[in-house]
Write a protein that holds these residues in place. Sequence first.
Motif, PDB file in Angstrom:
ATOM      1  N   HIS A   1       0.903  -1.251  -0.156  1.00 47.46           N
ATOM      2  CA  HIS A   1      -0.126  -0.138   0.059  1.00 47.46           C
ATOM      3  C   HIS A   1       0.801   1.203  -0.136  1.00 47.46           C
ATOM      4  N   SER A   2       0.695   2.047  -1.003  1.00 42.86           N
ATOM      5  CA  SER A   2       1.718   3.000  -1.234  1.00 42.86           C
ATOM      6  C   SER A   2       1.741   4.238  -0.293  1.00 42.86           C
ATOM      7  N   VAL A   3       0.419   4.571   0.481  1.00 40.33           N
ATOM      8  CA  VAL A   3       0.461   5.766   1.398  1.00 40.33           C
ATOM      9  C   VAL A   3       1.120   4.997   2.753  1.00 40.33           C
ATOM     10  N   ARG A   4       0.699   3.654   2.941  1.00 39.21           N
ATOM     11  CA  ARG A   4       1.563   3.124   4.342  1.00 39.21           C
ATOM     12  C   ARG A   4       3.051   3.240   4.043  1.00 39.21           C
ATOM     13  N   GLN A   5       3.436   2.613   2.659  1.00 39.34           N
ATOM     14  CA  GLN A   5       4.809   2.951   2.755  1.00 39.34           C
ATOM     15  C   GLN A   5       5.507   4.090   2.792  1.00 39.34           C
ATOM     16  N   LEU A   6       4.714   5.017   2.144  1.00 37.65           N
ATOM     17  CA  LEU A   6       5.496   6.473   2.372  1.00 37.65           C
ATOM     18  C   LEU A   6       5.256   7.041   3.615  1.00 37.65           C
ATOM     19  N   TYR A   7       4.154   6.832   4.280  1.00 37.11           N
ATOM     20  CA  TYR A   7       4.070   7.467   5.648  1.00 37.11           C
ATOM     21  C   TYR A   7       5.317   6.840   6.614  1.00 37.11           C
ATOM     22  N   LEU A   8       5.502   5.385   6.282  1.00 38.74           N
ATOM     23  CA  LEU A   8       6.523   4.867   7.110  1.00 38.74           C
ATOM     24  C   LEU A   8       7.830   5.517   6.829  1.00 38.74           C
ATOM     25  N   LEU A   9       8.173   5.881   5.595  1.00 40.18           N
ATOM     26  CA  LEU A   9       9.454   6.178   5.080  1.00 40.18           C
ATOM     27  C   LEU A   9       9.620   7.774   5.769  1.00 40.18           C
ATOM     28  N   ALA A  10       8.691   8.520   5.697  1.00 41.29           N
ATOM     29  CA  ALA A  10       8.741   9.689   6.600  1.00 41.29           C
ATOM     30  C   ALA A  10       9.129   9.583   7.734  1.00 41.29           C
ATOM     31  N   GLY A  11       8.610   8.608   8.427  1.00 42.61           N
ATOM     32  CA  GLY A  11       9.106   8.381   9.982  1.00 42.61           C
ATOM     33  C   GLY A  11      10.619   8.097   9.930  1.00 42.61           C
ATOM     34  N   VAL A  12      10.878   7.154   9.006  1.00 40.73           N
ATOM     35  CA  VAL A  12      12.308   6.802   8.634  1.00 40.73           C
ATOM     36  C   VAL A  12      13.268   7.762   8.495  1.00 40.73           C
ATOM     37  N   ALA A  13      12.977   8.648   7.659  1.00 43.27           N
ATOM     38  CA  ALA A  13      13.782  10.088   7.344  1.00 43.27           C
ATOM     39  C   ALA A  13      13.825  10.707   8.499  1.00 43.27           C
ATOM     40  N   ASP A  14      12.854  10.984   9.230  1.00 40.36           N
ATOM     41  CA  ASP A  14      12.791  11.828  10.419  1.00 40.36           C
ATOM     42  C   ASP A  14      13.686  11.124  11.381  1.00 40.36           C
ATOM     43  N   LEU A  15      13.516   9.957  11.649  1.00 42.08           N
ATOM     44  CA  LEU A  15      14.371   9.191  12.644  1.00 42.08           C
ATOM     45  C   LEU A  15      15.894   9.253  12.414  1.00 42.08           C
ATOM     46  N   ALA A  16      16.054   9.283  11.062  1.00 33.35           N
ATOM     47  CA  ALA A  16      17.561   9.098  10.471  1.00 33.35           C
ATOM     48  C   ALA A  16      17.907  10.743  10.913  1.00 33.35           C
ATOM     49  N   ALA A  17      17.387  11.589  10.614  1.00 34.65           N
ATOM     50  CA  ALA A  17      17.556  13.079  10.972  1.00 34.65           C
ATOM     51  C   ALA A  17      18.129  13.065  12.403  1.00 34.65           C
ATOM     52  N   GLU A  18      17.138  12.740  13.125  1.00 38.83           N
ATOM     53  CA  GLU A  18      17.220  12.913  14.708  1.00 38.83           C
ATOM     54  C   GLU A  18      18.232  12.006  15.334  1.00 38.83           C
ATOM     55  N   THR A  19      18.325  10.691  14.689  1.00 39.80           N
ATOM     56  CA  THR A  19      19.359   9.848  15.323  1.00 39.80           C
ATOM     57  C   THR A  19      20.851   9.965  14.785  1.00 39.80           C
ATOM     58  N   GLY A  20      20.755  10.352  13.560  1.00 40.89           N
ATOM     59  CA  GLY A  20      21.993  10.191  12.675  1.00 40.89           C
ATOM     60  C   GLY A  20      22.552   8.824  12.185  1.00 40.89           C
ATOM     61  N   GLU A  21      21.474   7.942  12.567  1.00 43.99           N
ATOM     62  CA  GLU A  21      21.776   6.375  12.417  1.00 43.99           C
ATOM     63  C   GLU A  21      21.900   6.199  10.590  1.00 43.99           C
ATOM     64  N   PRO A  22      23.169   5.715  10.266  1.00 36.99           N
ATOM     65  CA  PRO A  22      23.380   5.618   8.934  1.00 36.99           C
ATOM     66  C   PRO A  22      22.600   4.747   8.169  1.00 36.99           C
ATOM     67  N   GLU A  23      22.177   3.339   8.734  1.00 41.11           N
ATOM     68  CA  GLU A  23      21.333   2.559   8.124  1.00 41.11           C
ATOM     69  C   GLU A  23      20.003   3.050   7.860  1.00 41.11           C
ATOM     70  N   LEU A  24      19.466   4.034   8.688  1.00 43.11           N
ATOM     71  CA  LEU A  24      18.274   4.464   8.463  1.00 43.11           C
ATOM     72  C   LEU A  24      18.174   5.423   7.284  1.00 43.11           C
ATOM     73  N   ARG A  25      19.233   6.281   7.413  1.00 50.41           N
ATOM     74  CA  ARG A  25      19.527   7.008   6.379  1.00 50.41           C
ATOM     75  C   ARG A  25      19.432   6.517   4.856  1.00 50.41           C
ATOM     76  N   ALA A  26      20.342   5.280   4.812  1.00 55.30           N
ATOM     77  CA  ALA A  26      20.701   4.452   3.522  1.00 55.30           C
ATOM     78  C   ALA A  26      19.399   3.842   3.162  1.00 55.30           C
ATOM     79  N   THR A  27      18.448   3.400   4.292  1.00 58.81           N
ATOM     80  CA  THR A  27      17.169   2.868   3.971  1.00 58.81           C
ATOM     81  C   THR A  27      16.164   3.916   3.251  1.00 58.81           C
ATOM     82  N   ALA A  28      16.253   5.012   3.803  1.00 57.80           N
ATOM     83  CA  ALA A  28      15.312   5.988   3.131  1.00 57.80           C
ATOM     84  C   ALA A  28      15.666   6.344   1.885  1.00 57.80           C
ATOM     85  N   GLU A  29      17.193   6.656   1.816  1.00 60.25           N
ATOM     86  CA  GLU A  29      17.798   6.845   0.218  1.00 60.25           C
ATOM     87  C   GLU A  29      17.586   5.676  -0.678  1.00 60.25           C
ATOM     88  N   ARG A  30      17.601   4.590  -0.225  1.00 60.22           N
ATOM     89  CA  ARG A  30      17.354   3.185  -0.982  1.00 60.22           C
ATOM     90  C   ARG A  30      16.031   3.293  -1.613  1.00 60.22           C
TER      91      ARG A  30
END
Lengths: 670, 670
Positions: free
Chosen positions: A271-300
């Motif tokens: 479900h595309s809205v589910r996927q992208l809302y999740l990825l918005a959260g991933v990007a937010d967390l990548a910013a706040e935590t600096g975790e490289p794996e989360l950032r790489a996930t969002a980029e990929r």
Amino acid sequence: MPARPSTRPATPTPVRPTAEAHAAQSPTVNATITAGFWAERRDVNARVSIAQGPDRLTEAGNLRNLRRAADGETSGYEGGVPFMDTDVHKWLEAAGWQLGDPTTDPGQAAELAERVREIAGLLAAAQQPSGYLNSYYQVAKPEAEHFTELRWGHELYTAGHLIQAAVAHHRATGERELLDVAVRFADHLVETFGPEGSGKPVDSVDGHPEIETALVELARETGDARYTELAGYFVGRYGGVFPSRSTKGPGRAGYCQDHLPVREAPAVTGHSVRQLYLLAGVADLAAETGEPELRATAERLWRDMAARQSYLTGGIGAHHSDEGFGHPYELPNERAYAETCAAIAAVQFGWRMALLTGEARYSDLAERTLYNAVLCGVSLRGDTYLYDNPLHVRDGHADQEGARPHRTPWFSCACCPPNIMRLLASLPGYLAATSTDGGTLHVHQYAAGTLAAPVAGARAALRVTTDYPWDGRIALTVEETGGSAWTLALRVPHWSATGWRLAVNGASAPTGSFEHRDGWLRLTRTWAAGDTVELTLDLAPRFTLADPRVDAARGCVAVERGPLVYCVEAIDQPKLPAGLGLDDLVVDTAAGIGRAERDDLPGGVTGLTLTARPRPRPEPDDAAPWWPYRSLDDAPGAPGGEPLTLTAIPYHAWANREVSAMRVWLPADA
Amino acid sequence: MPARPSTRPATPTPVRPTAEAHAAQSPTVNATITAGFWAERRDVNARVSIAQGPDRLTEAGNLRNLRRAADGETSGYEGGVPFMDTDVHKWLEAAGWQLGDPTTDPGQAAELAERVREIAGLLAAAQQPSGYLNSYYQVAKPEAEHFTELRWGHELYTAGHLIQAAVAHHRATGERELLDVAVRFADHLVETFGPEGSGKPVDSVDGHPEIETALVELARETGDARYTELAGYFVGRYGGVFPSRSTKGPGRAGYCQDHLPVREAPAVTGHSVRQLYLLAGVADLAAETGEPELRATAERLWRDMAARQSYLTGGIGAHHSDEGFGHPYELPNERAYAETCAAIAAVQFGWRMALLTGEARYSDLAERTLYNAVLCGVSLRGDTYLYDNPLHVRDGHADQEGARPHRTPWFSCACCPPNIMRLLASLPGYLAATSTDGGTLHVHQYAAGTLAAPVAGARAALRVTTDYPWDGRIALTVEETGGSAWTLALRVPHWSATGWRLAVNGASAPTGSFEHRDGWLRLTRTWAAGDTVELTLDLAPRFTLADPRVDAARGCVAVERGPLVYCVEAIDQPKLPAGLGLDDLVVDTAAGIGRAERDDLPGGVTGLTLTARPRPRPEPDDAAPWWPYRSLDDAPGAPGGEPLTLTAIPYHAWANREVSAMRVWLPADA
């Protein structure tokens, strides 16, 4: 409502990373849109769409559901979905951003503030002592234990939208009533959810992501890091939570991104809205935590979405039956789902990625998505909507039962209309950002208005004058600046990468006076008030081809101009030879693209002209006049006859008159 | 079981118009299939598919549901659909036809007869005194008033399949146990349903047509015309029965053909199985009543289905989300639904039209549908099934979550498997028919075996020898004939309309000795035992184009040979240059089609060879390497490199090995 300070530090915007965030850019920009394309669309959004919201929410029963919850009633829930509250929440969020916009008409602002206050009171009254608030579970299923039906119940999804509304309202107005409701609910979630062994009673996630990005923003707004931690738990928890009932459709695990832990997901799915809302959260967390794996996930996953799953319009989610992504390059035009909400989610995800990485590509795609896949979702008058957004409507479609598109004032599942409202209301927040080193002001989107931000230790203010996207000239005038040098970075869209012109203070900018790399045009100097920069983007209309793996566009071209994808709507075309329709025409690409000199196009858009010829309908095969296939030896002839001049209009303006055939991809001789 | 007379007058067949019917042809033909293609498929159907049926019906709970109903239990109903009984009924129907087939292995026949007897006993025990019989309503919803949930409850649909099973069993074996159950239920329906003012308590129809054709056949089997009358009432009743909840999807009226009275419907629409079961009933009634408007309706809607809604395979029903017809020429390949049941229904409808009109086109399309859209629904081993039947599976598909096709032994909604069983078991009934004037024997389908029928007042018997569809020669030897002249009419498929050869008694038939018109080759003479007719159809493989309005096939060719549609399955292809897949190949049509000299193809099919070249993957656009669209000025080059030889196999044989990419429509240079 309290007066909003005119010197507010920044536009109230949906994404405001903390000072500690590992983000390349910060949206601490005070932006207004005062004229031109987006001012018009936002004016309609405020005066019509948002203004009509309370009536729609009354008619559809959403507000009565909350009234019943407040009154302790346990029957009479209205609506076919368990997340009716979210339409209210999204409208509140839209109202919040609108209240935070100094261009809002004061009379309307006062009325909006009053309606928000009423509804916030209703929400506070409906909230249970625990903090729980959900009219579906309170009214329709009072016997159900909370958070036991998370696969389909949307309890956290609904909480997420409440939180986002509260953040918007507080950020825009400083008022706490909604925020207090959201905080009570969020605190209840903090007490309730956690991994096994944490002592928390529930170890699970919602079948519809949304709470993740909402919690991060609540943490940003309140300074309470527990919400970010909870968001991190939720984001990491997907992957095998729910029993999978099927290998396809909504029953499959990937439908709600539960097939794999998100850090391991190779591609967008489900479900595309589910996927992208999740990825918005991933990007937010990548910013706040600096975790490289989360950032790489969002980029990929962004890249997978962009490169293999996007319609030319920026629309995503090809499948009707599960509102989901199809396979890579599976992008049917007639049967495009391309839900308006998915396009909105893509813009929201993209903005988070733009801030996280500072890369221009994210705003490049977001611009395309905004002008095309999002904006087509609301009529030019702002009073009716599309849910799914096809790129092809066939001849004769209007005569069929269930003919679409029917723009309608509301839907039984009305996620899209208030989603458009909140995105357009928050649009000034997407225009510009400063680099976190403080030395650069990045202009991501072009709209006439003002931009002000702290740069190089002082306040810089710019006036933007432009008739973009109708005209390619974007003039920026420095109105205020400190004494130190700073960099103005202007995004050059990919379609203009080799065709732009730049002038500073009226003179063509010499090589060496700027840098152009990775989509950003950077001008560094000690600016003075009155300095002007004029960027001219290449708006020559162009024919566009799809990757050959996009089977649905084989043998076709599309027409684009600047960020606008065009379409040919039958209603604008000359009378065709009897029996022929839009689907019988073949574009002569060698004849090029012209400018339509017409004043009868919807919304006063710039129309374009094409040359096409009708393709002869194949003669029936005598042996099987009932069969639409024939031997290659018996192929029909090439297009012929008198050339016809077709008119194309921007895709976002289609379906604003009577239903007629429409094509984005046009069969061509190329 | 009672011995079946070897001199039975005709093959037990699902459609047996009365002597008074206004039909052009009568299926009073005794046909057997003893060798060759269909004998092999039917042998697998009997030995594997039908034989495994009772186990599947036990595992899925269908038989336990009936046991519960028989025991008066009112809880424990198993299965996710209210029509679990119909899987049992369709299996019983398959068993019935198989018991009526003299080629059935006697040991298996005895075992089948025993299982049928057991299940018939279960049905009789479960039947209520009123005649009502439906385990869902008896076990899961005992409190529901019968026939009050007809939009979704499938009560009459379920009754219809029970009746068809009973007719098959009685027609094939002469036994009455099942028929008595069906008659009691049908009498209950006669007492229950009727128009307002008729004194009958219920004036409605079922949301899923099926009862109509079943009732006509029950009337034919029992001689009781009340059932035909009731069928006529039902057929005429559609059009505004159910409140419409939506203008699209399953909620719309047209989903169950309730948008208009069927006599007024301009085009096929909605759920494709529902549409075609209704049309089977329309054709049956047209035959029995002679009403011109009903016949015109059936002809008009068949033509719409064939000419504007059919995949090359004969598959129909493009949409996943409502299992329904799309718009005319909307025939996506990857996202083809093309439900196996819809193809089966099209064959059943087509046969009724062939008998009604005597026109060859109906059997022409039915042949194509049988060999392709139906047969792909069951594996070559007969133990696993496909529900939807795409015409394109993309490279990399197998690696994706929810990768399809997964042929599976059964489905949670298991309509397709027993539907295939009943169609293949009844196939001898589709081979031939006599003209109702008694003077012509029409051979509709070609299979090695025997055909015997009363023609020109005497019994005529023919032996058919052929390796069709692998070989184009069909030899018919007269083994028995009366002394009068009669006509042998052989159907010439449309793809062979100009390429056939005819020999009589070893010599090429001179012009004037036969007539070829409208798909029938007619030879009239006073036949003698030993006379031979050899028809050779043109099996030269051919490239096929779609009508240009079929957007999904633009720029592509398909490969066909005789009635077989071919496909290219990745597993059979040579190793491609690194990174390239099936979707990167372009067929060189000028290089023609050859014969594959391979013995590793599934099911020993005749493979074909094609020449193709890889199309270069476009170089990424430096300005937007993440975007799959590019300017026409920047088009990738033409296909090049070493030509590759591809192997194509018949579509019905695909997906019998590991999941790999597959294409029916191949991008071509043509």
